[in-house]
Design a protein around this motif. Structure first.
Motif, PDB file in Angstrom:
ATOM      1  N   THR A 118       0.929  -1.324  -0.121  1.00  0.00           N
ATOM      2  CA  THR A 118       0.056  -0.109  -0.011  1.00  0.00           C
ATOM      3  C   THR A 118       0.775   1.299  -0.088  1.00  0.00           C
ATOM      4  OG1 THR A 118      -1.861  -1.042   1.207  1.00  0.00           O
ATOM      5  CG2 THR A 118      -1.769   1.108   1.155  1.00  0.00           C
ATOM      6  N   TRP A 119       1.965   1.357   0.925  1.00  0.00           N
ATOM      7  CA  TRP A 119       2.852   2.462   0.817  1.00  0.00           C
ATOM      8  C   TRP A 119       3.573   2.595  -0.434  1.00  0.00           C
ATOM      9  CZ3 TRP A 119       8.312   2.075   0.486  1.00  0.00           C
ATOM     10  CH2 TRP A 119       8.966   3.490   0.676  1.00  0.00           C
ATOM     11  N   VAL A 120       3.874   1.640  -1.243  1.00  0.00           N
ATOM     12  CA  VAL A 120       4.664   1.545  -2.483  1.00  0.00           C
ATOM     13  C   VAL A 120       3.504   2.167  -3.351  1.00  0.00           C
ATOM     14  CG1 VAL A 120       5.576   0.159  -4.398  1.00  0.00           C
ATOM     15  CG2 VAL A 120       6.494  -0.143  -2.256  1.00  0.00           C
ATOM     16  N   THR A 121       2.297   1.616  -3.312  1.00  0.00           N
ATOM     17  CA  THR A 121       1.208   2.195  -4.442  1.00  0.00           C
ATOM     18  C   THR A 121       0.861   3.516  -4.140  1.00  0.00           C
ATOM     19  OG1 THR A 121       0.268  -0.181  -4.652  1.00  0.00           O
ATOM     20  CG2 THR A 121      -0.893   1.729  -5.405  1.00  0.00           C
ATOM     21  N   ASN A 122       0.900   3.964  -2.925  1.00  0.00           N
ATOM     22  CA  ASN A 122       0.294   5.314  -2.548  1.00  0.00           C
ATOM     23  C   ASN A 122       1.428   6.306  -2.602  1.00  0.00           C
ATOM     24  OD1 ASN A 122      -2.383   4.228  -2.533  1.00  0.00           O
ATOM     25  ND2 ASN A 122      -2.116   4.107  -0.169  1.00  0.00           N
ATOM     26  N   THR A 123       2.517   6.012  -2.120  1.00  0.00           N
ATOM     27  CA  THR A 123       3.455   7.103  -1.968  1.00  0.00           C
ATOM     28  C   THR A 123       4.479   7.067  -2.993  1.00  0.00           C
ATOM     29  OG1 THR A 123       3.164   6.919   0.428  1.00  0.00           O
ATOM     30  CG2 THR A 123       5.085   7.953  -0.384  1.00  0.00           C
ATOM     31  N   VAL A 124       4.980   5.772  -3.128  1.00  0.00           N
ATOM     32  CA  VAL A 124       6.001   5.806  -4.396  1.00  0.00           C
ATOM     33  C   VAL A 124       5.565   5.975  -5.639  1.00  0.00           C
ATOM     34  CG1 VAL A 124       8.091   4.199  -4.994  1.00  0.00           C
ATOM     35  CG2 VAL A 124       7.498   4.162  -2.560  1.00  0.00           C
ATOM     36  N   ARG A 125       4.789   4.972  -6.228  1.00  0.00           N
ATOM     37  CA  ARG A 125       4.254   5.056  -7.421  1.00  0.00           C
ATOM     38  C   ARG A 125       3.602   6.421  -7.838  1.00  0.00           C
ATOM     39  NH1 ARG A 125      -0.411   0.752  -9.334  1.00  0.00           N
ATOM     40  NH2 ARG A 125      -1.482   2.416  -8.178  1.00  0.00           N
ATOM     41  N   SER A 126       2.924   6.905  -6.743  1.00  0.00           N
ATOM     42  CA  SER A 126       2.327   8.512  -6.839  1.00  0.00           C
ATOM     43  C   SER A 126       3.376   9.365  -7.414  1.00  0.00           C
ATOM     44  CB  SER A 126       1.514   8.772  -5.666  1.00  0.00           C
ATOM     45  OG  SER A 126       0.524   7.862  -5.795  1.00  0.00           O
ATOM     46  N   ALA A 127       4.628   9.345  -6.593  1.00  0.00           N
ATOM     47  CA  ALA A 127       5.521  10.319  -6.774  1.00  0.00           C
ATOM     48  C   ALA A 127       6.002  10.202  -8.170  1.00  0.00           C
ATOM     49  CB  ALA A 127       6.518  10.189  -5.628  1.00  0.00           C
ATOM     50  N   LEU A 128       6.418   8.803  -8.449  1.00  0.00           N
ATOM     51  CA  LEU A 128       7.195   8.610  -9.738  1.00  0.00           C
ATOM     52  C   LEU A 128       6.230   9.078 -10.917  1.00  0.00           C
ATOM     53  CD1 LEU A 128       8.181   4.831  -9.092  1.00  0.00           C
ATOM     54  CD2 LEU A 128       9.848   6.977  -9.507  1.00  0.00           C
ATOM     55  N   ARG A 129       4.923   8.695 -10.802  1.00  0.00           N
ATOM     56  CA  ARG A 129       4.170   9.392 -11.891  1.00  0.00           C
ATOM     57  C   ARG A 129       4.127  10.771 -11.818  1.00  0.00           C
ATOM     58  NH1 ARG A 129      -1.099   5.444 -11.824  1.00  0.00           N
ATOM     59  NH2 ARG A 129      -0.005   3.425 -12.822  1.00  0.00           N
ATOM     60  N   GLU A 130       4.381  11.642 -10.785  1.00  0.00           N
ATOM     61  CA  GLU A 130       4.432  12.951 -10.658  1.00  0.00           C
ATOM     62  C   GLU A 130       5.412  13.308 -11.511  1.00  0.00           C
ATOM     63  OE1 GLU A 130       3.999  14.969  -6.990  1.00  0.00           O
ATOM     64  OE2 GLU A 130       2.067  13.849  -6.598  1.00  0.00           O
ATOM     65  N   PHE A 131       6.710  12.815 -11.115  1.00  0.00           N
ATOM     66  CA  PHE A 131       7.951  13.086 -12.045  1.00  0.00           C
ATOM     67  C   PHE A 131       7.838  12.734 -13.459  1.00  0.00           C
ATOM     68  CE2 PHE A 131      10.177  12.582  -7.825  1.00  0.00           C
ATOM     69  CZ  PHE A 131      10.566  14.023  -7.662  1.00  0.00           C
ATOM     70  N   GLU A 132       7.172  11.683 -13.830  1.00  0.00           N
ATOM     71  CA  GLU A 132       6.796  11.351 -15.086  1.00  0.00           C
ATOM     72  C   GLU A 132       6.069  12.459 -15.999  1.00  0.00           C
ATOM     73  OE1 GLU A 132       4.645   7.863 -17.857  1.00  0.00           O
ATOM     74  OE2 GLU A 132       4.023   8.185 -16.074  1.00  0.00           O
ATOM     75  N   ALA A 133       4.894  13.052 -15.099  1.00  0.00           N
ATOM     76  CA  ALA A 133       4.220  14.094 -15.639  1.00  0.00           C
ATOM     77  C   ALA A 133       4.840  15.380 -15.727  1.00  0.00           C
ATOM     78  CB  ALA A 133       3.023  14.428 -14.640  1.00  0.00           C
ATOM     79  N   LYS A 134       6.058  15.439 -15.255  1.00  0.00           N
ATOM     80  CA  LYS A 134       6.713  16.726 -15.173  1.00  0.00           C
ATOM     81  C   LYS A 134       7.909  16.540 -16.379  1.00  0.00           C
ATOM     82  CE  LYS A 134       6.312  18.323 -10.383  1.00  0.00           C
ATOM     83  NZ  LYS A 134       7.342  18.347  -9.193  1.00  0.00           N
ATOM     84  N   GLY A 135       8.009  15.154 -16.809  1.00  0.00           N
ATOM     85  CA  GLY A 135       8.857  15.058 -17.993  1.00  0.00           C
ATOM     86  C   GLY A 135      10.241  14.878 -17.339  1.00  0.00           C
ATOM     87  N   GLN A 136      10.638  14.230 -16.087  1.00  0.00           N
ATOM     88  CA  GLN A 136      11.912  14.097 -15.469  1.00  0.00           C
ATOM     89  C   GLN A 136      11.876  12.555 -15.515  1.00  0.00           C
ATOM     90  OE1 GLN A 136      10.840  16.629 -11.719  1.00  0.00           O
ATOM     91  NE2 GLN A 136      12.902  16.680 -11.936  1.00  0.00           N
ATOM     92  N   LEU A 137      10.810  11.749 -15.719  1.00  0.00           N
ATOM     93  CA  LEU A 137      10.912  10.394 -15.745  1.00  0.00           C
ATOM     94  C   LEU A 137      10.246   9.631 -16.883  1.00  0.00           C
ATOM     95  CD1 LEU A 137      10.434   9.233 -11.845  1.00  0.00           C
ATOM     96  CD2 LEU A 137      12.744   9.595 -13.283  1.00  0.00           C
ATOM     97  N   THR A 138      10.703   8.509 -17.515  1.00  0.00           N
ATOM     98  CA  THR A 138       9.867   7.748 -18.435  1.00  0.00           C
ATOM     99  C   THR A 138       9.662   6.586 -17.900  1.00  0.00           C
ATOM    100  OG1 THR A 138      11.781   6.900 -19.436  1.00  0.00           O
ATOM    101  CG2 THR A 138      11.050   9.010 -20.413  1.00  0.00           C
ATOM    102  N   ARG A 139       8.380   6.044 -18.479  1.00  0.00           N
ATOM    103  CA  ARG A 139       7.901   4.720 -17.827  1.00  0.00           C
ATOM    104  C   ARG A 139       7.718   3.985 -19.079  1.00  0.00           C
ATOM    105  NH1 ARG A 139       1.796   4.220 -15.615  1.00  0.00           N
ATOM    106  NH2 ARG A 139       1.868   5.798 -17.091  1.00  0.00           N
ATOM    107  N   ARG A 140       7.937   2.682 -18.454  1.00  0.00           N
ATOM    108  CA  ARG A 140       7.982   1.407 -19.494  1.00  0.00           C
ATOM    109  C   ARG A 140       7.299   0.403 -18.647  1.00  0.00           C
ATOM    110  NH1 ARG A 140      10.288  -3.249 -20.406  1.00  0.00           N
ATOM    111  NH2 ARG A 140      11.934  -2.892 -19.084  1.00  0.00           N
ATOM    112  N   THR A 141       6.128  -0.309 -19.019  1.00  0.00           N
ATOM    113  CA  THR A 141       5.493  -1.366 -18.493  1.00  0.00           C
ATOM    114  C   THR A 141       5.811  -2.402 -19.069  1.00  0.00           C
ATOM    115  OG1 THR A 141       3.661   0.397 -17.811  1.00  0.00           O
ATOM    116  CG2 THR A 141       2.983  -1.850 -17.691  1.00  0.00           C
ATOM    117  N   SER A 142       6.053  -3.612 -18.517  1.00  0.00           N
ATOM    118  CA  SER A 142       6.460  -4.751 -18.856  1.00  0.00           C
ATOM    119  C   SER A 142       5.429  -5.818 -18.367  1.00  0.00           C
ATOM    120  CB  SER A 142       8.020  -5.189 -18.283  1.00  0.00           C
ATOM    121  OG  SER A 142       8.136  -6.268 -18.903  1.00  0.00           O
TER     122      SER A 142
END
Length: 185
Positions: A118-142
Motif C-alpha cells: 500500500t505504501w509503495v502504491t500510494n507513496t512511491v508510485r504516485s511520486a514517480l508518476r508526478e515526475f513522469e508528468a513533469k518530464g523528469q522520468l519515463t515509464r515502461r510497463t512490462s
C-alpha cells in the motif's frame, strides 16, 4: 537455419527478465549489506563510548528505537526517490526496487506485506508518476507471466544533450563533414 519456436522465444524472454531481476536484487542486497555493516559498526562504537564513560551502564539494556521516522524533512522522500532513479541511469528500475531502496534509506518497517505494498502504491508510485508528468522520468510497463505488469522507470536527465554535445553531433551548416575544410574535393 531452423526457425526458433515461439514457445522457446517466450521462455528465453522469461529467463532474461528473471536474470535481470536477480541482478537488480543482488545489487540492492549488496547496498543493504553495506548499510547493515555500517549500522553495526556505529552500534559497537556507541557501546564502547557508553562503557568508557560509565562502566556501570550496560548498553545491551538500552532498548532499540524502532518507530518509523518521517523522511528527514520536507521534500526528502521525493529528492531521494529521484536520486535512486537517476543513479541507475542509463538502466531502468522498477517501482518495487525504488521502494526497497527508500525503505532501507529511511529505515522504514511495515508490519505486513500488504501495508508495504500500500505504501509503495500510494507513496512511491504516485511520486514517480508526478515526475513522469513533469518530464523528469519515463515509464515502461512490462507484462510477464511470472511477475505480471511491472513498471520500470528511467531518468530523462541523461537523455538531454548539452549544447556543446549537440553542436559536436550536428553537421556543420555549410554541408562539410566534421574535421574537413568544407571543400568537397
Amino acid at each position: 537455419m531452423t526457425k526458433t519456436p515461439s514457445y522457446l522465444k517466450g521462455l528465453a524472454e522469461v529467463r532474461a527478465r528473471a536474470a535481470g531481476e536477480v541482478q537488480r536484487y543482488e545489487r540492492l542486497m549488496a547496498e543493504l549489506a553495506a548499510r547493515l555493516e555500517q549500522a553495526r559498526e556505529e552500534l559497537v562504537a556507541a557501546d564502547r563510548l557508553i562503557v568508557k564513560f560509565d562502566a556501570r551502564l550496560d548498553p545491551e539494556k538500552i532498548p532499540a528505537i524502532t518507530e518509523q521516522r518521517r523522511y528527514g524533512g520536507w521534500g526528502q522522500l521525493r529528492k531521494n526517490l529521484l536520486e535512486v532513479v537517476e543513479q541507475a541511469y542509463p538502466d531502468e528500475v522498477s517501482t518495487s526496487e525504488v521502494g526497497l531502496v527508500l525503505q532501507a534509506r529511511f529505515g522504514l518497517e511495515f508490519p505486513t506485506a500488504h501495508r508495504r505494498k500500500t505504501w509503495v502504491t500510494n507513496t512511491v508510485r504516485s511520486a514517480l508518476r508526478e515526475f513522469e508528468a513533469k518530464g523528469q522520468l519515463t515509464r515502461r510497463t512490462s507484462h510477464s507471466p511470472v511477475t505480471g505488469a511491472v513498471c520500470y522507470w528511467r531518468s530523462t536527465s541523461g537523455d538531454v544533450l548539452s549544447l556543446d554535445r549537440w553542436r559536436a553531433q550536428a553537421p556543420p551548416a555549410d554541408g562539410a563533414t566534421p574535421g574537413s575544410d568544407g571543400d568537397p574535393e
